[in-house]
Design an enzyme around this catalytic site. Sequence first.
Site, PDB file in Angstrom:
ATOM      1  CE1 TYR A  63      -3.054  -3.020   0.554  1.00 28.05           C
ATOM      2  CE2 TYR A  63      -3.531  -2.215   2.765  1.00 28.05           C
ATOM      3  CZ  TYR A  63      -3.738  -3.130   1.755  1.00 28.05           C
ATOM      4  OH  TYR A  63      -4.642  -4.147   1.940  1.00 28.05           O
TER       5      TYR A  63
ATOM      6  CG  HIS B 182      -0.523  -8.817   0.748  1.00 28.02           C
ATOM      7  ND1 HIS B 182      -0.280  -7.470   0.768  1.00 28.02           N
ATOM      8  CD2 HIS B 182      -1.825  -8.936   0.367  1.00 28.02           C
ATOM      9  CE1 HIS B 182      -1.373  -6.803   0.421  1.00 28.02           C
ATOM     10  NE2 HIS B 182      -2.316  -7.677   0.158  1.00 28.02           N
TER      11      HIS B 182
END
Length: 260
Positions: free
Chosen positions: A43, A101
């Site tokens: 991000y 992730h």
Amino acid sequence: MAENSTLDFEPQVGLGTMGIDDPDSIATAIELGYRHLDTAQIYENERVVGEGIERADAPREDLSLATKVWADNLAYDDVLSSTEASLDKLGVEYLDLLYVHRPIDTYDPEETLAAFDELYADGRIRGVGVSNFSVAEVAEAREILDAPLLANQVEMHPFYRQEELLADARRHDYALVAYSPLAQGKVFDQPEIQSVAAKYDATAAQVSLAWLAGKESVVPIPRSSSETHLQQNLAALDLSLDAEAVAEIEAIEREQKLFE
């Protein structure tokens, strides 16, 4: 394999931070009562989240802070070095939850999870999470890990209900953390959800979040930077849907996975 310990997911609506680039939005969320904050290396806003935490008037120990190791950092040494970089950007000594992730690219269960175990043993993380894992992949990780596996973060909303994963989460005592709980806004136009919202004098977003949060082992993490929406999303916890409303939502004949 360690016994699971409990991560504090209260209140049971967290904050997804993908795309948030203003530390004041993070600070506002914390001041409103959010305690579970979710970010990720990919991000590129861990520093923003850390600055927001620093600005907010809440003790660090009251927060459940999570980030995720991206797919190109999952080799043993890269897990360790990238996590140290994440801790530095976030300005914290430890993470409550560190995720794999996605189980792709450099992910090797034995090597990757050994690094997570080392971080846990050193006190740098309080628990391990996985993200976008299948039931079989969760089972494999759980068998390899010494550290407690506390969560699997997956896409989950009224159009993608994850029944198999939810059953597994309940069976093995980990949380299913639901990202994109509003299906990127698609719930707003769904007639059944609009009908339930009208019945409860609530928003479609609140109905969707209440439906998720009302499920055992599910923690939705909607993303918002608007103070109004932050307040409304958290207020979804005050909405208790009756069996008829739940049945109406779960009768929606539409399945749509938004992320591959």
